[in-house]
Design a protein around this motif. Structure first.
Motif, mmCIF file in Angstrom:
data_model
loop_
_atom_site.group_PDB
_atom_site.id
_atom_site.type_symbol
_atom_site.label_atom_id
_atom_site.label_comp_id
_atom_site.label_asym_id
_atom_site.label_seq_id
_atom_site.Cartn_x
_atom_site.Cartn_y
_atom_site.Cartn_z
ATOM 1 N N ASP A 49 3.626 -32.203 23.654
ATOM 2 C CA ASP A 49 3.489 -30.599 24.863
ATOM 3 C C ASP A 49 5.287 -29.679 23.970
ATOM 4 N N PHE A 50 5.866 -30.721 23.422
ATOM 5 C CA PHE A 50 6.796 -29.625 23.173
ATOM 6 C C PHE A 50 6.645 -29.812 21.747
ATOM 7 N N TYR A 51 5.747 -29.867 20.515
ATOM 8 C CA TYR A 51 5.490 -30.327 19.505
ATOM 9 C C TYR A 51 6.541 -28.646 18.915
ATOM 10 N N GLU A 52 6.501 -27.919 19.366
ATOM 11 C CA GLU A 52 6.751 -26.276 18.965
ATOM 12 C C GLU A 52 7.418 -26.180 19.786
ATOM 13 N N PHE A 97 1.107 -35.199 10.753
ATOM 14 C CA PHE A 97 1.506 -34.151 11.210
ATOM 15 C C PHE A 97 0.336 -32.687 11.222
ATOM 16 N N HIS A 98 0.989 -32.155 12.022
ATOM 17 C CA HIS A 98 0.400 -31.164 12.187
ATOM 18 C C HIS A 98 -0.146 -29.866 11.520
ATOM 19 N N GLY A 110 8.052 -34.886 19.754
ATOM 20 C CA GLY A 110 6.857 -35.105 20.228
ATOM 21 C C GLY A 110 7.778 -36.188 21.200
ATOM 22 N N MET A 111 7.465 -36.926 22.144
ATOM 23 C CA MET A 111 7.886 -38.281 23.165
ATOM 24 C C MET A 111 7.563 -38.997 23.339
ATOM 25 N N ASP A 112 7.462 -40.235 23.576
ATOM 26 C CA ASP A 112 6.617 -41.374 23.960
ATOM 27 C C ASP A 112 7.326 -41.722 25.116
ATOM 28 N N ALA A 113 6.632 -42.768 25.531
ATOM 29 C CA ALA A 113 7.546 -43.384 27.065
ATOM 30 C C ALA A 113 7.408 -45.109 25.773
ATOM 31 N N SER A 127 -5.963 -35.736 22.290
ATOM 32 C CA SER A 127 -3.857 -34.425 22.743
ATOM 33 C C SER A 127 -4.815 -32.980 22.733
ATOM 34 N N PRO A 128 -4.594 -32.274 23.634
ATOM 35 C CA PRO A 128 -4.823 -30.771 22.782
ATOM 36 C C PRO A 128 -4.316 -30.213 22.133
ATOM 37 N N PHE A 129 -3.782 -30.550 21.477
ATOM 38 C CA PHE A 129 -2.407 -30.349 20.472
ATOM 39 C C PHE A 129 -2.951 -31.026 19.034
#
Lengths: 208, 549
Positions: B350-353, B110-111, B365-368, B159-161
């Protein structure tokens, strides 16, 4: 056991790879030359798979444990409409019905009434003929009418499992379903896995 | 090596732990290593990794590793005023090792924001959003501990986040797959940041276990190589080697027993022959998952605890948060063969928030990924408007090797009426009340899912997909993430357990699993559940040493 059969599969695959590749090249040449109308059973890859599946079917499952003879004919006709044998082996060549018979008799007998009842209704709706005796267009039309029934949904689900499930459950004979869609289950792989990661890897090598 | 422990049911052990999963396995290892005598009761069987199969029918239809609705029916309704009907609605790992055996292995911390979202962003109408009573900084050492004890592959700082971390990952990331390359390509065009997925899979040999062989059967399957860092492959063998911990499978707990002083004395359970047994213990820890933990407390109601055990707040079972997200599919020019190796190799945060200017509260979050095995792909991989059987359907099956999926993992707003309760009519095969689920996604959660599916479609397009489609998410699917149903907090009226995982009402009863979470994070909860378990073990050990249990 997964691993041992997987290793066997690798051995067979490696041993036949040259022959398969040349067959594939032959097939694609045929198709490239306006061969859309070529019946799939003329293609050597599929013929071998078909023969093998048919032989297995004859030898290892002479009888059904759940389906009556009529039910089996009706069920197999449904399977053939769900995954037809038009451009490559379908549910029939995969022996999907043997998976369904196994599931209904061995592992999920609670589903028996859905299949028995559904098949009975289908046969009644086809009277005076039997469902499997109808022309393909009639068979498809009847199934379309039943699309929302639990029977049809189960029939579709179990036909698909019989085409693409693990062959240890008596369907997907000789992995014809997996071969048709391009899936392999050797139990291990190593990178690169696909076109784009291989491409990236070769770019990185060039950079060095 | 000490012989494996074997206790009599009349022995009063130090701890009985209900559930041998992600949290229970960690607690068993930590507490037995700290010198305590531990019995772990697992309702499911013990399945050796040599018995794991690559068989969709085995995993999905016969429920070889998960709860089977034939024996444990569940009922569902979308509001408290509706009548609940029989329906599959929850899925959990039902074997020694629990959900950690069959999970996808996404291992996300978690962040910082996840713990303080309520105070940073304010209340959300119709939701019971709260801050956690602990912060990211409190949990950080335990995230690190989980990663290093269990074995996690990833790239720190990629990850920059990412939140701050005290140590890098113990193992380098897994090799990139074609879906990862395409995700990077699309993300670059869109100005997003794809980074190597942190996974609970060994990219190299670690602690005597071998590295991943890329067999391709992670999600929903067990790892026959032992390379997945499940509780079964990691902490459970260590617990057993202490000689103080007994893992007892096929033991289905029906009640936590309490004495007149209001202290737990042990548990009642059905053994493998459905005979009723009792295990005495000085303290009870329930780690049975976010559905079974509240159910057990509710089933343990008595004259002393008429609303269920540890339920003076009335919140046992409430604020349930499900796995929430949308999936999209794309077909590319060349074969990806994404069925090989691990499920995910690249992730985007990038869309965490999500910017509130979009008009809703959310984050994801999203994953491939490779999400659907051959039969699953044929059964559910196509959009509803596409052919589902017949010749055209069959032709589309040939796109299997050229496909990839995008999946979002969305923050699920906690809603009080979303809950686990006991069905008044339906019973399971042991005669116990069935789980009744009441659930309806908060409208903002649905909007955030829609938003993420739009982003997925953008990414597939930017990555060069020849065709792409959305898979429907409106109808509430069965959920494998069962969170928040016995939430943690300082206020006994607004929470079920303390920040130390002790129930507010019963001094020697502890809960630790997905039910403890106050918020869902970005719905990849396993690392947080295991970090909490490592932390809970420390807190419980300290309390026991002070004779405060």
């Amino acid at each position: 056991m997964v691993i041992s059969s997987a290793k066997l599969a690798i051995a067979i695959h490696v041993g036949c790879s040259m022959e398969n590749n040349s067959r594939r090249a032959f097939v694609s040449r045929l198709l490239a030359g306006g061969g859309a109308a070529i019946a799939w059973n003329l293609l050597p890859d599929f013929t071998a798979a078909y023969d093998h599946a048919a032989a297995q079917r004859r030898s290892s499952h002479p009888k059904f444990a759940f389906f009556t003879a009529l039910e089996a004919k009706e069920m197999e006709a449904i399977c053939e409409q769900i995954i037809p044998s038009d451009d490559g082996p379908g549910a029939r060549e995969a022996g999907a019905i043997y998976f369904i018979d196994y599931a209904l008799s061995q592992t999920e007998p609670d589903l028996q009434p859905i299949f028995r009842g559904g098949l009975k209704k289908l046969t009644e709706a086809s009277a005076p003929q039997k469902y499997h005796e109808l022309a393909a267009t009639q068979q498809i039309a009847l199934l379309k009418q039943m699309e929302t029934t639990e029977f049809f949904q189960r029939a579709r689900q179990y036909t698909i499992l019989g085409f693409l499930g693990n062959p240890s459950r008596h369907g997907n004979r000789n992995e014809v379903g997996w071969k048709y869609i391009g899936f392999e289950n050797p139990g291990m792989f190593s990178p690169p896995f696909g076109y784009y990661d291989a491409e990236l890897l070769s770019e990185k090598k060039k950079d060095r | 090596m000490a012989p494996f422990a074997k206790y009599n049911t009349t022995d009063e052990v130090d701890f009985v732990i209900v559930g041998a999963g992600s949290a229970g396995g960690v607690l068993a290892k930590e507490l037995s290593s700290n010198g305590f005598r531990v019995v772990v009761l697992e309702q499911g069987p013990r399945i050796d990794r040599g018995q794991f199969e690559h068989d969709e029918y085995w995993a999905f239809n016969l429920n070889a590793l998960t709860n089977n609705l034939r024996f444990q029916p569940t009922t569902f309704r979308d509001s408290v005023n509706a009548t609940a009907h029989l329906r599959p609605i929850i899925s959990y790992g039902r074997l020694v090792g629990g959900g950690s055996v069959h999970f996808t292995t996404n291992y996300w911390r978690f962040h910082e924001i996840d713990f303080i979202e309520r105070s940073k962003k304010g209340a959300v109408s119709g939701a019971g959003l709260e801050d956690w009573p602990i912060t990211y900084a409190d949990l950080e050492p335990y995230y690190t501990k989980a990663e290093w004890e269990l074995g996690v592959s990833g790239l720190a700082g990629a990850s920059p986040f990412d939140p701050p971390r005290s140590k890098p990952y113990p193992l380098p990331p897994m090799p990139i797959k074609s879906s990862g390359v395409l995700m990077e390509r699309g993300a670059k065009k869109l100005g997003w940041h794809a980074f190597p997925a942190p996974l609970a899979v060994l990219s190299q040999p670690y602690h005597g276990r071998q590295a991943c062989m890329h067999c391709g059967f992670c999600e929903a399957f067990g790892c026959e190589w032992g390379a997945k860092s499940s509780a079964l492959a990691t902490v459970i063998p260590i617990a057993e080697r202490t000689g103080r911990c007994e893992i007892r499978p096929d033991s289905y707990v029906s009640q936590v027993e309490v004495n007149p002083q209001g202290r737990a004395t042990g548990v009642v359970y059905f053994d493998h022959r459905k005979r009723e047994q009792r295990q005495k213990a000085k303290a009870v820890i329930v780690s049975a998952n976010g559905a079974e933990t509240p159910r057990l407390l509710l089933m343990s109601q008595s004259k002393q605890f008429p609303n269920g055990l540890a339920n003076s707040s009335g919140l046992v079972g409430k604020y349930l948060m499900f796995d929430t997200g949308a999936m999209s599919a794309g077909v590319f020019e060349h074969p990806l063969n994404d069925y090989k190796s691990v499920v995910v190799s690249r992730v985007i945060h990038d869309f965490y928030e999500i910017d509130p200017k979009h008009g809703f509260f959310g984050g994801a979050g999203m994953d491939a990924r490779f999400d659907l095995y051959p039969a699953g792909f044929a059964l559910g991989g196509f959009a509803p408007e596409m052919p589902q059987w017949g010749a055209d359907f069959k032709k589309n099956l040939r796109e299997f090797p050229r496909m990839m999926y995008m999946l979002s993992h969305n923050f699920a707003l906690p809603v009080e009426s979303n809950s686990i309760s006991l069905d008044p009519d339906v019973k399971d095969a042991w005669g116990l009340p069935a789980i009744r689920v009441t659930y309806k996604d908060h409208p903002d959660t649905l909007k955030s899912v829609q938003f993420m599916q739009d982003r997925e479609m953008e990414l597939l397009d930017a990555a060069g997909a020849q065709k792409s489609w959305r898979l429907p998410f409106e109808e509430r699917d069965s959920s494998a993430h069962l969170l928040g149903s016995c939430r943690m907090g300082n206020d006994p009226q607004k929470s079920v357990i303390s920040p130390e995982h002790r129930t507010h009402d019963v001094p020697n009863l502890f809960l630790c699993d997905g039910s403890s979470l106050v918020t869902s994070g970005r719905n990849q909860p396993t690392e947080t559940i295991q970090a909490l378990a490592f932390r809970a073990a420390d807190k419980i050990t300290e309390a026991a040493k002070r004779s405060e249990i």
